[in-house]
Design an enzyme around this catalytic site. Structure first.
Site, PDB file in Angstrom:
ATOM      1  CB  CYS A  73      -0.913  -0.006   1.231  1.00 22.53           C
ATOM      2  SG  CYS A  73      -1.933   1.467   1.406  1.00 22.53           S
ATOM      3  CB  CYS A 197      -5.419   3.788  -4.459  1.00 22.31           C
ATOM      4  SG  CYS A 197      -4.530   2.223  -4.636  1.00 22.31           S
TER       5      CYS A 197
END
Length: 256
Positions: A73, A197
């Site tokens: 991530c 994101c």
């Protein structure tokens, strides 16, 4: 079990962060999902543990909001670097290990610059591009992105035949003027649109370079602005950096 936790966010992508250097925190999938639940728990797109790891400043262990161990991530990595600085583990540079391998990062002028993995394979699909920037990403160029139903469109692609088993993140990108993109992302594991994101905007920037966009590419997301810098070598990308803010929101305690 009583936990002291920290809440961090990077352009609206938010995380529960735990200091696990003493290795005394063991969480089940159900407990992680509870902590990330926005109605019954703390609320977050994911949960991270900062742990000690020989040869590195720290180890990043990431869980998706559904409680499952996640892949890399980008915004989470930036937030964990800021957390490591807050703890005094690092000063203005970091070298850590995550699920996709080692990462370097540095902090400058209030921004975290996180080096992402090199990308050697970019797959052209019928109407999109697919690549892995630490997590798998489907990138589709669209018009009038603000009006798109990202949840429905993204979910349909994420659960389509090819991607249903392992899942993919789905990015919709609108090309703007002056080397800028507008990106919205449906994230697997969260199973919804998120405000940002990191690995997703990285994929979008690299895909846009094939349409003439130059490094650094500026990206507008629902939660703010990010940049992606890179060096292109043929069809490969090196020295890829995700750049943006990472802020501590609050500290708290919760009982499990």
């Amino acid at each position: 079990m009583d936990l002291t936790f920290y809440k961090y966010q990077g352009t609206g992508n938010d995380f529960v962060v735990l200091d696990n250097r003493e290795q005394n925190i063991q969480l089940s999938q159900e407990q992680v999902a509870f902590l990330c639940d926005r109605r019954k728990g703390i609320g977050a797109d994911g949960l991270m543990l900062l742990q000690e790891k020989e040869g590195y400043d720290f180890e990043m262990v990431y869980y998706n909001a559904d409680g499952r161990v996640g892949s890399m991530c980008g915004n989470g990595g930036r937030c964990l670097v800021a957390f490591a600085q807050f703890l005094g583990v690092v000063e203005d540079q970091a070298y850590f290990i995550a699920s996709d391998g080692p990462h370097k990062a540095f902090l400058k002028d209030g921004l975290v610059h996180l080096q992402m993995k090199d990308v050697d394979e970019v797959e052209d699909l019928a109407t999109a591009t697919f690549m892995n920037t630490g997590s798998p990403h489907y990138v589709k160029q669209v018009e009038a992105l603000q009006d798109l139903d990202v949840f429905q469109e993204g979910r349909a692609i994420r659960y389509s035949g090819r991607f249903k088993a392992e899942g993919t993140n789905v990015n919709f990108v609108e090309h703007l003027s002056e080397n800028k993109l507008f990106v919205r992302t449906y994230e697997r594991g969260v199973e919804d649109e998120t405000f940002s994101c990191g690995t997703g905007v990285t994929a979008c920037a690299l895909a846009a370079s094939r349409a003439g966009y130059k490094s650094p590419v500026h990206i507008q997301v629902l939660g703010g602005e990010l940049q992606v810098s890179f060096e292109q070598e043929g069809q490969s990308f090196r020295n890829v950096f995700l750049i943006g803010p990472a802020l501590q929101v609050f500290k708290g305690e919760i009982s499990l």
